[in-house]
Design a protein around this motif. Structure first.
Motif, mmCIF file in Angstrom:
data_model
loop_
_atom_site.group_PDB
_atom_site.id
_atom_site.type_symbol
_atom_site.label_atom_id
_atom_site.label_comp_id
_atom_site.label_asym_id
_atom_site.label_seq_id
_atom_site.Cartn_x
_atom_site.Cartn_y
_atom_site.Cartn_z
ATOM 1 N N GLY A 188 -3.671 23.015 -0.400
ATOM 2 C CA GLY A 188 -3.870 21.725 0.251
ATOM 3 C C GLY A 188 -2.580 21.139 0.797
ATOM 4 N N ALA A 189 -2.693 20.330 1.827
ATOM 5 C CA ALA A 189 -1.536 19.683 2.445
ATOM 6 C C ALA A 189 -1.788 18.187 2.556
ATOM 7 C CB ALA A 189 -1.277 20.270 3.827
ATOM 8 N N PRO A 190 -0.739 17.373 2.500
ATOM 9 C CA PRO A 190 -0.918 15.928 2.692
ATOM 10 C C PRO A 190 -1.414 15.637 4.100
ATOM 11 C CG PRO A 190 1.250 16.451 1.761
ATOM 12 C CD PRO A 190 0.660 17.744 2.225
ATOM 13 N N PRO A 191 -1.871 14.414 4.335
ATOM 14 C CA PRO A 191 -2.272 14.036 5.693
ATOM 15 C C PRO A 191 -1.118 14.199 6.684
ATOM 16 C CG PRO A 191 -3.041 12.419 4.100
ATOM 17 C CD PRO A 191 -2.130 13.342 3.359
ATOM 18 N N ASP A 192 -1.456 14.322 7.953
ATOM 19 C CA ASP A 192 -0.455 14.510 8.998
ATOM 20 C C ASP A 192 0.462 13.286 9.091
ATOM 21 O OD1 ASP A 192 0.038 14.015 12.247
ATOM 22 O OD2 ASP A 192 0.425 16.065 11.539
ATOM 23 N N PHE A 193 1.757 13.504 8.913
ATOM 24 C CA PHE A 193 2.716 12.400 8.852
ATOM 25 C C PHE A 193 2.792 11.652 10.182
ATOM 26 C CE2 PHE A 193 7.241 10.990 9.261
ATOM 27 C CZ PHE A 193 7.223 10.011 8.276
ATOM 28 N N PRO A 241 3.791 20.031 -2.124
ATOM 29 C CA PRO A 241 2.591 19.551 -2.808
ATOM 30 C C PRO A 241 1.794 20.645 -3.514
ATOM 31 C CG PRO A 241 2.070 19.885 -0.515
ATOM 32 C CD PRO A 241 3.516 20.303 -0.688
ATOM 33 N N ILE A 242 2.388 21.846 -3.649
ATOM 34 C CA ILE A 242 1.652 22.950 -4.271
ATOM 35 C C ILE A 242 1.247 22.584 -5.695
ATOM 36 C CG2 ILE A 242 1.769 25.372 -4.971
ATOM 37 C CD1 ILE A 242 3.909 25.700 -2.713
ATOM 38 N N GLN A 243 2.200 22.060 -6.476
ATOM 39 C CA GLN A 243 1.902 21.698 -7.858
ATOM 40 C C GLN A 243 0.809 20.643 -7.930
ATOM 41 O OE1 GLN A 243 3.161 23.187 -10.510
ATOM 42 N NE2 GLN A 243 2.608 21.836 -12.196
ATOM 43 N N ARG A 244 0.818 19.726 -6.991
ATOM 44 C CA ARG A 244 -0.225 18.700 -6.990
ATOM 45 C C ARG A 244 -1.602 19.338 -6.829
ATOM 46 N NH1 ARG A 244 -3.358 15.307 -4.132
ATOM 47 N NH2 ARG A 244 -3.522 13.221 -5.046
ATOM 48 N N CYS A 267 0.843 -1.187 0.000
ATOM 49 C CA CYS A 267 0.000 0.000 0.000
ATOM 50 C C CYS A 267 0.878 1.237 0.000
ATOM 51 C CB CYS A 267 -0.894 -0.001 1.237
ATOM 52 S SG CYS A 267 -1.923 1.480 1.404
ATOM 53 N N GLY A 268 0.685 2.115 -0.975
ATOM 54 C CA GLY A 268 1.316 3.425 -0.969
ATOM 55 C C GLY A 268 0.389 4.378 -0.237
ATOM 56 N N ALA A 269 0.697 4.683 1.024
ATOM 57 C CA ALA A 269 -0.249 5.371 1.904
ATOM 58 C C ALA A 269 -0.074 6.885 1.932
ATOM 59 C CB ALA A 269 -0.136 4.818 3.322
ATOM 60 N N LEU A 270 0.709 7.431 1.027
ATOM 61 C CA LEU A 270 1.024 8.856 1.022
ATOM 62 C C LEU A 270 -0.182 9.750 1.258
ATOM 63 C CD1 LEU A 270 2.721 11.417 0.294
ATOM 64 C CD2 LEU A 270 2.205 10.895 -2.104
ATOM 65 N N TRP A 305 5.873 8.439 2.398
ATOM 66 C CA TRP A 305 6.897 9.418 2.035
ATOM 67 C C TRP A 305 7.420 10.075 3.313
ATOM 68 C CZ3 TRP A 305 6.091 13.180 -2.608
ATOM 69 C CH2 TRP A 305 5.850 12.449 -3.778
ATOM 70 N N ILE A 306 8.706 10.332 3.337
ATOM 71 C CA ILE A 306 9.278 11.170 4.383
ATOM 72 C C ILE A 306 9.078 12.623 3.954
ATOM 73 C CG2 ILE A 306 11.320 11.692 5.742
ATOM 74 C CD1 ILE A 306 10.224 8.771 5.991
ATOM 75 N N PRO A 307 8.403 13.444 4.744
ATOM 76 C CA PRO A 307 8.052 14.790 4.283
ATOM 77 C C PRO A 307 9.266 15.684 4.059
ATOM 78 C CG PRO A 307 6.748 14.158 6.197
ATOM 79 C CD PRO A 307 7.834 13.145 6.067
ATOM 80 N N ASP A 308 9.172 16.495 3.031
ATOM 81 C CA ASP A 308 10.132 17.575 2.814
ATOM 82 C C ASP A 308 9.786 18.744 3.730
ATOM 83 O OD1 ASP A 308 11.624 16.362 0.777
ATOM 84 O OD2 ASP A 308 10.200 16.999 -0.762
#
Length: 357
Positions: free
Chosen positions: A112-117, A303-306, A50-53, A78-81
């Protein structure tokens, strides 16, 4: 009876140590690893993934519960930048450019931001996969210690020998050597080096095997028994396949994307930051070509471009338009077969056995 080929014996021993019958692993592809695909691979003795990003903690736990009875699996994060710098003028230019390919976007499209790491990491502990894997860097030491306390292995995705050595030093139980042929995002620890440090698997794999003491999993450009056997001969203990499973019905990707993979030659893919802001390998579609043109603005960071491309990507899927679709693809995409995933696993394993008698 002749003895097992040393490469095959090594791979079988590695697989058995993780409760697998075959050293064939599904790549953890964010957005393209539905439970049905993992279950099909797992029932043939391979490893689910599972890619859980982009998944919230509850979704991670639900995915794990859906596949658990079928066998061992890995979950990847992913390890966050560091948080990217915002440039309103640049983003406005990007919105204008992207408006040529999809719906108009509001000024806050990149917010938007990814889920909380940290919350995702807690979900991984609770989900209890056999393996937790990382990409884009290394897990914090405290989290690695918690994994080890619970008997959860950590595999670190690496793209250079230096990254492999750093992962081993940090306590990784295995490293996944990702060649530049791989589809989707490049796993470079430093985003800026994802293209300039794009090393092919044939060069990367033996160098990593020689440099580290932990087992090495090969990933990138492997979609049939020939590639898998070659990786084992170069010292890999298992092979991880992503694009090679995407045309399987269990993957459930849009038909236009699946058809595009089947037609693709190696030169029909290219590295691009145009979808997410992070370098990934995609089919060389009309949008990807336009985004690399001399009049195109440089992509914003992840993730801005995303966020900026989300409306275009969603419209492309809805309309079945490959030209604008986020169609990740490894360079061996043309070898992917439109057959059930179990047949892919069985065919590759049988082919490896024939080649390594």
């Amino acid at each position: 009876m002749s003895a097992r080929h040393p490469a095959l014996a090594r791979a079988e021993a590695f697989a058995a140590s993780y409760g697998l019958r075959r050293p064939l692993l599904l790549a953890p592809m964010a957005g393209a690893c539905p439970p049905a695909l993992s279950v099909a691979v797992m029932r043939e003795g391979g490893l689910g993934a599972c890619g859980a990003l982009l998944m919230q903690p509850a979704a991670i736990l639900a995915w794990a519960d859906a596949v658990r009875e079928a066998g061992p699996f890995q979950i990847n994060l992913w390890i966050p930048d560091p948080a990217p710098a915002r440039d309103p003028a640049r983003e406005a230019g990007l919105r204008a450019f992207l408006g040529r390919f999809g719906p108009a976007m509001p000024p806050d499209a990149g917010d938007g931001a990814p889920p909380d790491f940290a919350a995702q990491c807690e979900a991984l502990i609770e989900a209890r996969p056999r393996i937790v894997s990382s990409i884009m860097g290394l897990y914090p030491p405290a989290f690695v210690a918690r994994l080890k306390e619970r008997g959860i292995a950590w595999w670190a995705t690496v793209t250079t020998v230096a990254e492999a050595l750093a992962a081993q030093e940090a306590g990784a139980d295995a490293v996944v050597a990702q060649g530049a042929e791989a589809g989707g995002h490049r796993g470079a620890f430093e985003a800026a080096k994802a293209e300039t440090g794009a090393v092919g698997l044939m060069a990367l794999l033996p160098a990593v095997v020689d440099a580290v003491k932990v087992p090495v999993v090969a990933a990138g450009g492997i979609a049939d028994a020939r590639g898998a056997a070659a990786a084992l001969l170069l010292g890999a203990s298992a092979v991880q396949i992503g694009t090679g499973f995407l045309r399987c019905p269990e993957a459930g990707i849009p038909p236009a994307w699946a058809d595009g993979l089947g037609r693709a030659r190696p030169e029909d893919t290219r590295l691009t930051r145009a979808f997410s802001g992070r370098t990934g390998r995609s089919l060389a579609t009309a949008y990807v070509a336009a985004a690399a043109g001399p009049d195109a603005p440089a992509p914003a960071p992840y993730p801005i471009q995303r966020g900026l491309t989300q409306a275009m990507r969603e419209a492309a899927v809805k309309e079945g338009d490959l030209a604008r679709m986020q169609a990740w693809a490894g360079q061996a995409a043309g070898l992917a077969q439109a057959v059930p995933a179990g047949e892919v696993v069985g065919g590759i394993w049988e082919g490896i056995g024939a080649l390594l008698r």
